[in-house]
Design a protein around this motif. Structure first.
Motif, PDB file in Angstrom:
ATOM      1  N   VAL A 362       0.854  -1.187   0.000  1.00 10.77           N
ATOM      2  CA  VAL A 362       0.000   0.000   0.000  1.00 10.77           C
ATOM      3  C   VAL A 362       0.889   1.235   0.000  1.00 10.77           C
ATOM      4  CG1 VAL A 362      -1.818   1.262   1.198  1.00 10.77           C
ATOM      5  CG2 VAL A 362      -1.772  -1.231   1.298  1.00 10.77           C
ATOM      6  N   ARG A 363       0.540   2.204  -0.850  1.00 11.38           N
ATOM      7  CA  ARG A 363       1.351   3.413  -0.933  1.00 11.38           C
ATOM      8  C   ARG A 363       0.443   4.647  -0.994  1.00 11.38           C
ATOM      9  NH1 ARG A 363       6.621   4.151  -2.151  1.00 11.38           N
ATOM     10  NH2 ARG A 363       7.242   6.249  -2.800  1.00 11.38           N
ATOM     11  N   GLY A 400      -5.661  12.582  12.196  1.00 12.40           N
ATOM     12  CA  GLY A 400      -5.933  12.089  10.846  1.00 12.40           C
ATOM     13  C   GLY A 400      -5.811  10.587  10.700  1.00 12.40           C
ATOM     14  N   LYS A 401      -5.793   9.863  11.827  1.00  7.57           N
ATOM     15  CA  LYS A 401      -5.594   8.405  11.776  1.00  7.57           C
ATOM     16  C   LYS A 401      -6.771   7.706  11.089  1.00  7.57           C
ATOM     17  CE  LYS A 401      -5.281   8.029  16.281  1.00  7.57           C
ATOM     18  NZ  LYS A 401      -5.535   9.450  16.593  1.00  7.57           N
ATOM     19  N   SER A 402      -7.972   7.953  11.569  1.00  6.22           N
ATOM     20  CA  SER A 402      -9.146   7.310  10.964  1.00  6.22           C
ATOM     21  C   SER A 402      -9.403   7.829   9.554  1.00  6.22           C
ATOM     22  CB  SER A 402     -10.385   7.529  11.837  1.00  6.22           C
ATOM     23  OG  SER A 402     -10.251   6.840  13.067  1.00  6.22           O
ATOM     24  N   THR A 403      -9.056   9.081   9.304  1.00  8.83           N
ATOM     25  CA  THR A 403      -9.200   9.631   7.957  1.00  8.83           C
ATOM     26  C   THR A 403      -8.335   8.861   6.979  1.00  8.83           C
ATOM     27  OG1 THR A 403      -9.639  11.827   8.869  1.00  8.83           O
ATOM     28  CG2 THR A 403      -8.952  11.723   6.572  1.00  8.83           C
ATOM     29  N   LEU A 404      -7.153   8.467   7.415  1.00  7.48           N
ATOM     30  CA  LEU A 404      -6.254   7.677   6.568  1.00  7.48           C
ATOM     31  C   LEU A 404      -6.937   6.377   6.134  1.00  7.48           C
ATOM     32  CD1 LEU A 404      -3.254   8.059   5.648  1.00  7.48           C
ATOM     33  CD2 LEU A 404      -2.638   6.454   7.455  1.00  7.48           C
ATOM     34  N   VAL A 405      -7.631   5.740   7.061  1.00  5.00           N
ATOM     35  CA  VAL A 405      -8.357   4.506   6.756  1.00  5.00           C
ATOM     36  C   VAL A 405      -9.541   4.793   5.833  1.00  5.00           C
ATOM     37  CG1 VAL A 405      -9.785   2.671   7.748  1.00  5.00           C
ATOM     38  CG2 VAL A 405      -7.653   3.347   8.874  1.00  5.00           C
ATOM     39  N   ASN A 406     -10.275   5.864   6.078  1.00  6.33           N
ATOM     40  CA  ASN A 406     -11.446   6.207   5.275  1.00  6.33           C
ATOM     41  C   ASN A 406     -11.096   6.426   3.808  1.00  6.33           C
ATOM     42  OD1 ASN A 406     -13.202   6.022   7.434  1.00  6.33           O
ATOM     43  ND2 ASN A 406     -13.131   8.210   7.909  1.00  6.33           N
ATOM     44  N   LEU A 408      -8.356   5.251   2.335  1.00  6.40           N
ATOM     45  CA  LEU A 408      -7.855   3.983   1.804  1.00  6.40           C
ATOM     46  C   LEU A 408      -9.023   3.119   1.323  1.00  6.40           C
ATOM     47  CD1 LEU A 408      -5.771   1.721   1.326  1.00  6.40           C
ATOM     48  CD2 LEU A 408      -6.012   1.105   3.749  1.00  6.40           C
ATOM     49  N   LEU A 409     -10.100   3.090   2.100  1.00  5.69           N
ATOM     50  CA  LEU A 409     -11.292   2.315   1.727  1.00  5.69           C
ATOM     51  C   LEU A 409     -12.136   3.041   0.693  1.00  5.69           C
ATOM     52  CD1 LEU A 409     -12.241   1.196   5.326  1.00  5.69           C
ATOM     53  CD2 LEU A 409     -11.605  -0.345   3.477  1.00  5.69           C
ATOM     54  N   ARG A 410     -11.729   4.236   0.355  1.00  6.05           N
ATOM     55  CA  ARG A 410     -12.443   5.105  -0.596  1.00  6.05           C
ATOM     56  C   ARG A 410     -13.879   5.361  -0.164  1.00  6.05           C
ATOM     57  NH1 ARG A 410     -13.911   4.814  -6.802  1.00  6.05           N
ATOM     58  NH2 ARG A 410     -14.056   7.041  -7.137  1.00  6.05           N
ATOM     59  N   ILE A 421      -2.458   0.308  -4.425  1.00  2.00           N
ATOM     60  CA  ILE A 421      -2.350  -1.040  -3.853  1.00  2.00           C
ATOM     61  C   ILE A 421      -1.764  -1.929  -4.935  1.00  2.00           C
ATOM     62  CG2 ILE A 421      -3.594  -3.027  -2.950  1.00  2.00           C
ATOM     63  CD1 ILE A 421      -5.630  -1.157  -1.738  1.00  2.00           C
ATOM     64  N   ASP A 422      -0.590  -2.436  -4.665  1.00  2.00           N
ATOM     65  CA  ASP A 422       0.148  -3.215  -5.673  1.00  2.00           C
ATOM     66  C   ASP A 422       0.203  -2.466  -7.000  1.00  2.00           C
ATOM     67  OD1 ASP A 422       0.758  -5.272  -3.945  1.00  2.00           O
ATOM     68  OD2 ASP A 422      -0.932  -6.530  -4.539  1.00  2.00           O
ATOM     69  N   GLY A 423       0.448  -1.154  -6.919  1.00  2.00           N
ATOM     70  CA  GLY A 423       0.602  -0.328  -8.101  1.00  2.00           C
ATOM     71  C   GLY A 423      -0.690   0.113  -8.762  1.00  2.00           C
ATOM     72  N   GLN A 424      -1.834  -0.276  -8.227  1.00  2.00           N
ATOM     73  CA  GLN A 424      -3.120   0.093  -8.830  1.00  2.00           C
ATOM     74  C   GLN A 424      -3.760   1.232  -8.034  1.00  2.00           C
ATOM     75  OE1 GLN A 424      -5.300  -3.920  -9.645  1.00  2.00           O
ATOM     76  NE2 GLN A 424      -3.579  -4.346  -8.282  1.00  2.00           N
ATOM     77  N   ASP A 425      -4.082   2.315  -8.723  1.00  2.00           N
ATOM     78  CA  ASP A 425      -4.728   3.462  -8.090  1.00  2.00           C
ATOM     79  C   ASP A 425      -6.128   3.053  -7.645  1.00  2.00           C
ATOM     80  OD1 ASP A 425      -5.861   5.899  -7.367  1.00  2.00           O
ATOM     81  OD2 ASP A 425      -4.958   6.996  -9.032  1.00  2.00           O
ATOM     82  N   VAL A 426      -6.420   3.207  -6.357  1.00  2.00           N
ATOM     83  CA  VAL A 426      -7.730   2.767  -5.850  1.00  2.00           C
ATOM     84  C   VAL A 426      -8.872   3.567  -6.462  1.00  2.00           C
ATOM     85  CG1 VAL A 426      -6.731   1.962  -3.671  1.00  2.00           C
ATOM     86  CG2 VAL A 426      -7.689   4.287  -3.813  1.00  2.00           C
ATOM     87  N   ALA A 427      -8.567   4.753  -7.003  1.00  2.00           N
ATOM     88  CA  ALA A 427      -9.613   5.559  -7.642  1.00  2.00           C
ATOM     89  C   ALA A 427     -10.022   4.975  -8.982  1.00  2.00           C
ATOM     90  CB  ALA A 427      -9.129   6.997  -7.825  1.00  2.00           C
ATOM     91  N   ASN A 428      -9.218   4.068  -9.531  1.00  2.00           N
ATOM     92  CA  ASN A 428      -9.502   3.508 -10.851  1.00  2.00           C
ATOM     93  C   ASN A 428     -10.049   2.092 -10.801  1.00  2.00           C
ATOM     94  OD1 ASN A 428      -8.573   5.852 -12.125  1.00  2.00           O
ATOM     95  ND2 ASN A 428      -6.454   5.120 -12.114  1.00  2.00           N
TER      96      ASN A 428
END
Length: 614
Positions: A362-363, A400-406, A408-410, A421-428
């Motif tokens: 995850v990046r 901003g801890k929970s915001t980071l999770v929010n 990430l889960l989009r 995630i593994d090089g894939q943009d979660v927005a796509n």
């Protein structure tokens, strides 16, 4: 058999194109009605035939009176037999058949199936709204609008068709029949039509506007009532029953005022149309008698005209209430549109593909997110989590801890930057595939008001009984589940847990949640205060299970209780949306920065750094 055939004409669960319903009222109607246009057109055609038959019965009365004026005798039936047989066929066969067909189309095909298709499609659209959508409104008001809109749209659409046919057929046929007897006999009815339409033009826009406001007030009242029921424990703990009563009474008073404001218009419309109808009955009857006295019309014409205007009088009152009901329903639909026809803040992009997790790296790349506020919650944060790495995220409240999770889960879209995630943009990628690859145990564990088994199967719907039992055992939930009994006598895994799981203790809810994530077995794991509801003894009891759960997974764990994450591979310290420190527990203690201060504050200096790692 015939009922089932008509009931099968409309599929209540047909999925629409997944797009936002129109915001315009009439386009909103068209969006749903065109999905069932063959059935609706059939109902319109049959309704036209029913109206024609109803009017013809009054024509028959006039004809019979005129035919009976001659001398009685056997020649009467010989001379008029075919006409009488035709009248009998229309009254005894055509009318019941057409009426029954109309009722079957409306009551069996349209009423249940169209109503619930609209509700189903609205629910499908709304349930995919963003988290912020639901956080900004009452759950009760949203549900009320979903339920009301389907019924109101269907009812008003059917009533509009029936009302149009009855008005046009009755009045049009009556004018033709009156004019056929004598042109002047139609004059009062023509004048009445213009006056009637004028009154409707004056009153209907007011009815529509006030109906919308009344429906809006009703939805607000429902929202407040459900909000109180959902939070009844808080209400009782703070002993504010009277305050809650006043809160609901305020909305109820507003709804009462808006309803009275609406009914004033309907009462005025009723009085106006009743007076107008009196002029129609008196004017037509008097004119028919005068024309008869002059020898210009027959007795049958008197019977026809007086009978038909009395029918029109009754019909006009019915039409008035139907029209009033139509625009009440239109107002309700208009109120529903304000909730239903809202764009989704978070949507899958066109051509979004499923997320494929091969390693679980995850990046976060220079991400920004503010919840629409001025100032930063997260601003320019960069963080890389290696595949299989277990990191702990710590920091003071609001860091901003929970915001980071929010993000990430989009659950919210970033304002800038990207998450890979593994090089894939979660927005796509699709939201469903993203969240299916991430297991989450949150601080506020909320269970569905269903059985223990159903709640567990949310983690993996196809899980076997053995897999369920193993997950429960690892989460140490097997100690209490067999003893559970709900109010209806269901035991163990079949017991219902109550709304949001209120029948269970906080620790029990948390263990069920952990068992559910164990079943899901996703490659990426998020623990957001996962053991916050457990006492120290219970936390220690399931720590081994959490260790098993984390094996082979990329883990992001958030905790205020620092001792629970001290053994992570790496700790990331956030403050005001920025990473201020990173390292192992021992390294951060030695650094004597923010983490060391937080650690000292929690332990009072009595727990050494090395003790936390045991």
């Amino acid at each position: 058999m015939i009922f089932r055939w008509f009931e099968s004409l409309i599929d209540a669960f047909k999925d629409p194109v997944d797009s936002m319903p129109p915001k315009s009222v009439w386009r909103f109607y068209a969006f749903y009605l065109r999905q069932v246009w063959p059935v609706f057109v059939a109902a319109i055609v049959v309704g036209f035939a029913v109206a024609i038959v109803e009017v013809s019965l009054f024509g028959f009365i006039g004809s019979i009176v005129d035919m009976a004026k001659g001398a009685p005798g056997t020649a009467f039936f010989h001379e008029h037999g075919r006409t009488l047989l035709w009248m009998g066929f229309v009254a005894l066969i055509a009318r019941p058949v057409l009426g029954s067909l109309h009722d079957l189309l409306v009551n069996q095909a349209i009423v249940p199936s169209l109503t619930n298709r609209i509700r189903w499609q609205n629910h499908r659209y709304v349930i995919r709204q963003s988290l912020g959508f639901f956080q900004n409104d009452y759950a009760g008001r949203i549900a009320n609008r979903i339920m009301q809109t389907g019924g109101s749209l269907r009812a008003s659409a059917v009533q509009i068709v029936d009302a149009i046919w009855y008005v046009t057929i009755y009045t049009g046929s009556a004018i033709v029949l009156f004019a056929k007897a004598d042109f002047w006999l139609a004059a009062p009815l023509v004048a009445w039509v213009f006056a009637y339409v004028g009154l409707l033009a004056v009153f209907i826009p007011r009815v529509k506007q006030r109906s919308w406001k009344a429906s809006e007030a009703r939805s607000k009242l429902m929202g407040r009532i459900v909000d109180g029921y959902s939070n009844v424990l808080t209400l009782k703990l703070f002993a504010h029953t009277h305050r809650e009563e006043a809160y609901v009474a305020d909305a109820m008073a507003e709804q009462t005022d808006k309803l009275r404001w609406m009914t004033r218009v309907t009462t005025a419309m009723d009085a106006s149309i009743t007076s107008l109808n009196g002029f129609l009955i008196v004017g037509t009857s008097a004119l028919a008698l005068w024309l008869w006295s002059e020898g210009r019309v027959t007795v049958g014409a008197i019977a026809l005209s007086t009978g038909l205007v009395i029918r029109i009088n009754n019909m006009s009152g019915w039409i008035m209430w139907v029209v009033n009901g139509i625009f009440e329903d239109v107002g309700t639909v208009q109120d529903g549109i304000t909730t239903i026809s809202q764009p989704r803040a978070v949507q899958d992009r066109e051509g979004a593909m499923p997320l494929e997790v091969t390693n679980g790296a995850v990046r976060f790349e220079h991400i920004h997110f503010h919840y629409g506020k001025q100032g930063g919650v997260i601003a320019g944060l960069d963080l890389a989590v290696r595949a299989g790495e277990k990191i702990g995220v710590v920091g003071p409240s609001g860091a901003g801890k929970s915001t980071l999770v929010n993000v990430l889960l989009r659950l919210y879209d970033l304002e800038d930057g990207r998450i890979l995630i593994d090089g894939q943009d979660v927005a796509n990628v699709t939201q469903e595939s993203l969240r299916s690859q991430i297991g989450v145990v949150t601080q506020d564990t909320s269970l569905l008001h269903r059985s223990i088994r159903d709640n567990l199967l949310y983690g993996r719907p196809d899980a076997s009984e053995a897999q369920i039992l193993e997950a429960v055992r690892k989460a140490r939930a097997d100690e209490f589940i067999p003893q559970l009994v709900d109010g209806e006598g269901r035991i163990g895994y079949e017991a219902l847990v109550g709304e949001r799981g209120v029948k269970l203790s906080g620790g029990q809810r948390q263990r069920i949640a952990i068992a559910r994530v164990l079943l899901k077995d996703a490659p990426i794991l998020v623990l957001d205060e996962a053991t916050s509801a457990l006492d120290s003894e219970a936390e220690a009891a399931i720590q081994d299970s959490l260790d098993i759960l984390m094996q082979g997974k990329t883990v992001i764990a958030i905790a205020h209780r620092l001792s629970t994450i001290a053994r992570m591979d790496r700790l990331v310290v956030l403050d005001k949306g920025h990473i201020v420190e990173t390292g192992t527990h021992a390294e951060l203690i030695a650094h004597e920065g923010l983490y060391a201060r937080l650690w000292k504050r929690q332990t009072g200096g009595f727990v050494a750094a090395e003790d936390a790692l045991v």
